[in-house]
Design a protein around this motif. Structure first.
Motif, short mmCIF file in Angstrom:
data_model
loop_
_atom_site.label_atom_id
_atom_site.label_comp_id
_atom_site.label_asym_id
_atom_site.label_seq_id
_atom_site.Cartn_x
_atom_site.Cartn_y
_atom_site.Cartn_z
N ASP A 137 -24.93 47.61 53.48
CA ASP A 137 -25.02 49.01 53.07
C ASP A 137 -26.32 49.32 52.34
O ASP A 137 -26.68 50.49 52.17
N GLN A 159 -15.65 49.98 45.41
CA GLN A 159 -15.80 51.05 46.39
C GLN A 159 -16.19 52.37 45.73
O GLN A 159 -17.02 53.12 46.25
N MET A 208 -19.78 52.10 44.82
CA MET A 208 -20.62 52.15 46.01
C MET A 208 -20.82 53.58 46.48
O MET A 208 -21.90 53.93 47.00
N GLU A 209 -19.83 54.43 46.29
CA GLU A 209 -19.94 55.83 46.70
C GLU A 209 -21.07 56.54 45.96
O GLU A 209 -21.67 57.48 46.50
N ALA A 215 -24.27 55.31 47.94
CA ALA A 215 -24.26 55.25 49.40
C ALA A 215 -25.30 56.15 50.04
O ALA A 215 -25.93 55.78 51.04
N ASP A 216 -25.51 57.34 49.49
CA ASP A 216 -26.43 58.31 50.09
C ASP A 216 -27.83 58.25 49.50
O ASP A 216 -28.70 59.05 49.87
N TYR A 230 -22.11 44.22 49.16
CA TYR A 230 -22.28 45.06 50.35
C TYR A 230 -23.75 45.06 50.80
O TYR A 230 -24.40 46.11 50.82
#
Length: 277
Positions: A178, A146, A149-150, A153-154, A175
């Motif tokens: 995502d 997680q 992934m952050e 993510a953007d 993921y």
């Protein structure tokens, strides 16, 4: 004297692998310091054994060796020396070669892990998805994924490099939703599966998580533009969009790179990628 030769051989082998650059085909390059440490310790032990062997005037050492030989049978000593020398024989006698599609063709591959073992029942060769969950508790692994992934993510456009290759591939398989619609670029070698058409081609990199025991072939199934002609082991740089599709040979949905740009490239000097922790 035999012990001196064995320890000196280990030091020489470690030095040879580092000087020749072949060490990166055995362990994660981020653990290079361990090889340097083992080389130093082997050299120290070799010198220590040489000093012991040359001290013929030390009676206490002579008696100690006599007692040791009485306790241990010659056949046991022979087996012990053979086992210690085996890595040296393998290291010096067998050539190191880079992996390529012939390895994939010979073994075949399945997802997420192959059923064939590398000789150790606790070790399985990995394919497509790098899986580091086996090295962590479930909660720790999920937290790590997680947090990684952050970072992405953007990002709408992601450049997959040698340094982040394995972690991003693991995230894409963990993921996939995502990553839908994100533009991704990466390099790898071509592998045509017998079940696939010319447009559906795997592009892989051989990767090492910790050492060669957990090495695998990692990458994505790609949808190439029409009339794209590529052969096994061709190295390419791809740019495309992440989608998902059902892949019949695996009977499951896979993340797929819908390729918009293909560029043939030369194989990199080091064809392996490594996991960073």
């Amino acid at each position: 004297m035999i012990r001196f030769i064995i320890f000196a051989g280990y030091a020489l082998l470690m030095m040879s692998l580092q000087v020749s650059g072949k060490l990166n085909q055995y362990i994660n390059v981020h653990y290079r310091y361990l090889a340097i440490l083992s080389m130093g310790l082997s050299l120290i032990l070799a010198v220590f054994q040489l000093v012991l062997w040359s001290k013929n005037d030390t009676k206490s050492e002579h008696h100690h060796n006599e007692d040791h030989h009485h306790k241990q049978k010659p056949i046991q000593q022979l087996w012990a020396y053979l086992l210690l020398a085996l890595p040296l024989v393998v290291g010096f006698a067998f050539p190191t070669v880079s992996l390529d599609t012939t390895i994939v063709e010979a073994k075949g591959f399945q997802f997420p892990l192959s059923k064939e073992s590398t000789g150790d029942p606790d070790i399985q060769t990995q394919y497509l998805k790098p899986d580091t969950s086996i090295f962590f508790e479930k909660s720790d692994y999920e937290q790590q994924m997680q947090e990684l992934m952050e970072e992405y993510a953007d990002q709408k456009v992601i450049a997959i490099t040698d340094e982040n290759y394995l972690e991003i591939m693991e995230l894409i398989y963990n993921y996939p939703s995502d990553f839908l619609g994100k533009t991704v670029s990466f390099q790898g070698f071509v592998f045509h599966s017998k079940e696939d058409t010319e447009e559906n081609t795997f592009v892989f990199r051989f990767g090492i998580i910790h050492c060669v025991a957990d090495a695998g072939v990692f990458g994505l199934l790609t949808h190439l533009p029409e009339n794209t002609s590529l052969s096994n082991n061709d190295w390419v740089e791809l740019t495309g969009t992440i989608t998902t599709d059902y892949y019949h040979p695996f009977k499951r949905t896979l993340p797929i790179l819908d390729v918009s740009k293909v560029k043939k490239i030369s194989a990199p000097e080091n064809e392996y990628v490594y996991r960073t922790f």
